[in-house]
Design a protein around this motif. Sequence first.
Motif, mmCIF file in Angstrom:
data_model
loop_
_atom_site.group_PDB
_atom_site.id
_atom_site.type_symbol
_atom_site.label_atom_id
_atom_site.label_comp_id
_atom_site.label_asym_id
_atom_site.label_seq_id
_atom_site.Cartn_x
_atom_site.Cartn_y
_atom_site.Cartn_z
ATOM 1 N N ARG A 141 32.711 83.763 30.679
ATOM 2 C CA ARG A 141 32.129 82.641 31.651
ATOM 3 C C ARG A 141 32.326 81.332 30.862
ATOM 4 O O ARG A 141 33.129 80.346 31.063
ATOM 5 N N ALA A 142 31.399 81.413 29.682
ATOM 6 C CA ALA A 142 30.387 80.284 28.921
ATOM 7 C C ALA A 142 32.428 79.851 28.097
ATOM 8 O O ALA A 142 32.522 78.849 27.658
ATOM 9 N N ILE A 143 33.191 80.867 27.005
ATOM 10 C CA ILE A 143 33.596 80.602 26.808
ATOM 11 C C ILE A 143 34.870 80.180 26.983
ATOM 12 O O ILE A 143 35.032 79.134 26.812
ATOM 13 N N LEU A 144 35.302 80.574 28.585
ATOM 14 C CA LEU A 144 36.098 80.169 29.140
ATOM 15 C C LEU A 144 35.995 78.972 29.961
ATOM 16 O O LEU A 144 37.379 77.610 29.273
ATOM 17 N N TYR A 145 35.155 78.059 30.242
ATOM 18 C CA TYR A 145 34.959 76.492 30.605
ATOM 19 C C TYR A 145 34.771 75.962 28.712
ATOM 20 O O TYR A 145 35.485 74.222 29.150
ATOM 21 N N ALA A 146 34.636 76.519 27.369
ATOM 22 C CA ALA A 146 34.348 75.744 26.427
ATOM 23 C C ALA A 146 35.960 75.290 26.379
ATOM 24 O O ALA A 146 36.117 74.475 26.170
ATOM 25 N N LEU A 147 36.576 77.072 26.249
ATOM 26 C CA LEU A 147 38.217 76.999 25.960
ATOM 27 C C LEU A 147 38.921 76.209 26.949
ATOM 28 O O LEU A 147 40.024 74.833 26.672
ATOM 29 N N VAL A 148 38.614 75.516 28.325
ATOM 30 C CA VAL A 148 39.889 75.145 28.919
ATOM 31 C C VAL A 148 38.755 73.431 29.063
ATOM 32 O O VAL A 148 39.778 72.070 29.161
ATOM 33 N N SER A 149 37.887 72.772 28.620
ATOM 34 C CA SER A 149 37.174 72.148 27.985
ATOM 35 C C SER A 149 38.044 71.358 26.757
ATOM 36 O O SER A 149 37.434 69.662 27.036
ATOM 37 N N GLU A 150 37.616 72.346 26.183
ATOM 38 C CA GLU A 150 38.850 72.089 24.685
ATOM 39 C C GLU A 150 40.456 71.711 25.193
ATOM 40 O O GLU A 150 41.107 71.293 24.425
ATOM 41 N N GLY A 151 40.794 72.253 26.160
ATOM 42 C CA GLY A 151 42.599 71.736 26.507
ATOM 43 C C GLY A 151 43.678 72.898 26.307
ATOM 44 O O GLY A 151 44.433 72.914 26.411
ATOM 45 N N ALA A 152 42.593 73.620 26.980
ATOM 46 C CA ALA A 152 43.346 75.389 26.672
ATOM 47 C C ALA A 152 44.912 75.410 27.784
ATOM 48 O O ALA A 152 43.720 74.530 28.587
ATOM 49 N N ARG A 153 45.883 75.996 27.172
ATOM 50 C CA ARG A 153 46.574 75.657 28.249
ATOM 51 C C ARG A 153 46.906 77.226 29.029
ATOM 52 O O ARG A 153 47.681 76.668 29.953
ATOM 53 N N GLU A 154 47.017 78.085 28.228
ATOM 54 C CA GLU A 154 47.148 79.451 28.640
ATOM 55 C C GLU A 154 46.462 80.445 28.126
ATOM 56 O O GLU A 154 45.782 80.615 26.925
ATOM 57 N N ILE A 155 45.672 80.432 28.677
ATOM 58 C CA ILE A 155 44.000 81.948 28.895
ATOM 59 C C ILE A 155 44.722 83.063 29.320
ATOM 60 O O ILE A 155 45.095 82.919 30.603
ATOM 61 N N ARG A 156 44.868 84.442 28.319
ATOM 62 C CA ARG A 156 45.298 85.916 28.549
ATOM 63 C C ARG A 156 44.023 86.376 29.173
ATOM 64 O O ARG A 156 42.971 87.084 27.807
ATOM 65 N N LEU A 157 43.482 86.873 30.144
ATOM 66 C CA LEU A 157 41.959 87.420 30.579
ATOM 67 C C LEU A 157 42.157 89.056 30.879
ATOM 68 O O LEU A 157 43.259 89.205 31.861
ATOM 69 N N VAL A 158 41.715 89.541 30.122
ATOM 70 C CA VAL A 158 41.802 90.877 30.351
ATOM 71 C C VAL A 158 40.262 91.290 30.414
ATOM 72 O O VAL A 158 39.770 90.935 29.916
#
Length: 283
Positions: A141-158
């Motif tokens: 959860r914390a990692i996804l928020y960090a990545l999105v706050s930094e402008g990540a455009r595509e995250i593949r979650l498994v």
Amino acid sequence: MASEPQKFKLAGIMGMPVLQSRSPAIYNHWIREHGVLGAYGHLPVRIEQVETALRGLAALGMVGCNITLPHKLEALKIIDSVHPMARQIGAVNCIVVQEDGSLHGMNTDWVGYLGSIKEVQPGWRADQGPIAVLGSGGAARAILYALVSEGAREIRLVNRTRAKADELAADFPGIVQVHDWSQRHDVLAGCAMLINTTNQGMYGQPPLDLQLAALPKEALVSDLIYIPLETPLLAAARERGNPTVNGLGMLLHQAVPAFEAYFGIRPQITDALRRAVLATFAT
Ligand code: NAP
């Protein structure tokens, strides 16, 4: 009655089990380095005692405490105010006792993670390509928020349990796509980064079952685990030429804002600190 002229500042890490935590080594190093009148210790507290323990912090004159899972989620229900990012992430890992005795919750995991990545790759950006994230627990959860706050455009979650990944992805429509656990080897194709947030590869656990063949050799491979410092995943990535980041940096970087909140001093991550923490792995 007159108050103490110079208050002794006491803090700690609350959880169960908690004695494996390296946080006391980090905070006590900084306490000594900065001549702070205080101490930081392990606080083993059963989950059903978390509220009683947290409410006792102010009475004991403590400045705050860090929290480990599963207490991180429980603490959110108890504290009096929450930083907006911690509210969004849904977990606090740092509780600060305010002047009036109320409890303020923060989450420093996400900023600690970004600090650990930028330390290894100062030019790193979250929008350099797809990012594969394995796992959907509290850390994810914390990692996804960090990545999105930094402008990540595509995250593949498994995640092994797909429903948990679906629930997490719902917070990031258009950015996080969920794939089945059986597809974890194939989703690595074309990725700029791979992040393991599962516990697989941690001391006492089997290695993460993942084939890296599809992952580009320049992709950054990050594992949140720090016991051991090099997991089988990181060793395999290093051997094929991928740059790697272990979980120790996250542990160190998330402690910086927490120490500042407790003790009023922003500490540095120095080689001496790393040596002090690494020495605890030898015991
Ligand atoms: P968590 O909430 O318990 O989540 C565990 C994750 O591991 C879940 O996604 C779980 O999948 C997955 N998992 C467990 N057994 C598995 C298996 N046999 N096969 C595949 N996946 C499996 O734990 P967490 O708090 O997110 O922590 C995860 C890791 O991050 C731990 O190793 C922890 O030490 C590390 N961490 C490091 C730092 C740091 O500062 N470096 C900070 C926080 C966490 P299911 O949903 O299917 O159960």
